[in-house]
Design a protein around this motif. Sequence first.
Motif, PDB file in Angstrom:
ATOM      1  N   GLY A   1       0.805  -1.219   0.000  1.00 22.49           N
ATOM      2  CA  GLY A   1       0.000   0.000   0.000  1.00 22.49           C
ATOM      3  C   GLY A   1       0.835   1.264   0.000  1.00 22.49           C
ATOM      4  N   LYS A   2       1.969   1.232   0.681  1.00 17.87           N
ATOM      5  CA  LYS A   2       2.902   2.347   0.672  1.00 17.87           C
ATOM      6  C   LYS A   2       4.310   1.792   0.843  1.00 17.87           C
ATOM      7  CE  LYS A   2       2.317   3.341   5.630  1.00 17.87           C
ATOM      8  NZ  LYS A   2       1.984   4.389   6.626  1.00 17.87           N
ATOM      9  N   VAL A   3       5.285   2.516   0.313  1.00 15.41           N
ATOM     10  CA  VAL A   3       6.661   2.027   0.347  1.00 15.41           C
ATOM     11  C   VAL A   3       7.602   3.175   0.706  1.00 15.41           C
ATOM     12  CG1 VAL A   3       6.389   0.085  -1.240  1.00 15.41           C
ATOM     13  CG2 VAL A   3       6.814   2.381  -2.149  1.00 15.41           C
TER      14      VAL A   3
ATOM     15  N   ALA B   1      15.191   0.162  -1.743  1.00 14.71           N
ATOM     16  CA  ALA B   1      16.582   0.018  -2.177  1.00 14.71           C
ATOM     17  C   ALA B   1      17.193  -1.259  -1.613  1.00 14.71           C
ATOM     18  CB  ALA B   1      17.386   1.238  -1.744  1.00 14.71           C
ATOM     19  N   ALA B   2      16.880  -1.566  -0.344  1.00 18.72           N
ATOM     20  CA  ALA B   2      17.394  -2.794   0.269  1.00 18.72           C
ATOM     21  C   ALA B   2      16.752  -4.029  -0.354  1.00 18.72           C
ATOM     22  CB  ALA B   2      17.137  -2.764   1.777  1.00 18.72           C
TER      23      ALA B   2
ATOM     24  N   ALA C   1      19.461   4.137  -3.440  1.00 12.63           N
ATOM     25  CA  ALA C   1      18.279   4.953  -3.155  1.00 12.63           C
ATOM     26  C   ALA C   1      18.011   5.928  -4.293  1.00 12.63           C
ATOM     27  CB  ALA C   1      18.483   5.698  -1.838  1.00 12.63           C
ATOM     28  N   ALA C   2      19.071   6.425  -4.938  1.00 10.70           N
ATOM     29  CA  ALA C   2      18.894   7.343  -6.068  1.00 10.70           C
ATOM     30  C   ALA C   2      18.161   6.658  -7.219  1.00 10.70           C
ATOM     31  CB  ALA C   2      20.245   7.877  -6.523  1.00 10.70           C
TER      32      ALA C   2
ATOM     33  N   GLY D   1       8.984   8.314  -0.222  1.00  4.77           N
ATOM     34  CA  GLY D   1       8.436   7.056  -0.746  1.00  4.77           C
ATOM     35  C   GLY D   1       7.286   7.262  -1.703  1.00  4.77           C
ATOM     36  N   ALA D   2       6.270   6.389  -1.611  1.00  2.00           N
ATOM     37  CA  ALA D   2       5.118   6.454  -2.514  1.00  2.00           C
ATOM     38  C   ALA D   2       3.967   5.664  -1.920  1.00  2.00           C
ATOM     39  CB  ALA D   2       5.478   5.889  -3.889  1.00  2.00           C
TER      40      ALA D   2
END
Length: 260
Positions: free
Chosen positions: A18-20, A26-27, A33-34, A55-56
């Motif tokens: 639902g959200k990240v 990245a992990a 992360a970029a 995040g999103a």
Amino acid sequence: MNRYERLSALLDLLSNRGKVDVDALAADLEVSAATIRRDLDHLAEQQLLTRTRGGAVANNVAYDLPLRYKTARNTSRKERIGRAAAALVERGMVVGLNGGTTTTEIARALAVRPEACPPGEPAFTVVTNALNIANELAVRPHVKIVVTGGVARPQSFELTGPLATRIIDELTLDIVFLGVDAINPVHGAYAHHEGEANVNRLMATRARRVVVIADSTKLTAHAFARICPTTSLDLLITDADADPAILAGFTEAGLPVRTV
């Protein structure tokens, strides 16, 4: 993994959670992360998610992903299903193919068939409402390709609407392979979009044999619009990872199942 595989995996994680968070993604995906930030920005531009600080969150449209992202999912399963389905096509047949990643694998299997044909005589005819499938087969001399009219959907490359149904209604197909978004032993085959479901339903009514091709994830999925009931189907081809209990439900409903 390549970029589309990474984007597909990212969307799967987002759909489940639902959200990240950028750092967690990245992990999980073993990239910087970029890179994740660039991916999230790209998907936000496609309106497949909503960016948040760090995040999103998921959008509803993420459940009907564009075909270019779906291609990275369950590739080996879909290739096996595609080859098994293509083996059902005999010389002289008129074959219907709707859009989707698994029907695209059928088209690719048919494209490389070593058919020896007299000059100007196709080995079989393919009728499709999928622009990408037409593109795959148009240059193959052993395939006669018929494309329906209609309005193209960018998510699936399928042509839908009255122009598509007008052409299909004039044709008779020996066999149609239906790629679906979900299939249920009680209620039948489903698509996310009602326009695609309508065209697919008509293709099924014009065919002597209707074969659903679906990887095992579709056997537990849900979708919006019904294509046709289970009683209108003649065969289900899926992968060997499917739950035997779920497959038993289809056979009990009278639908033969083939696993590959």
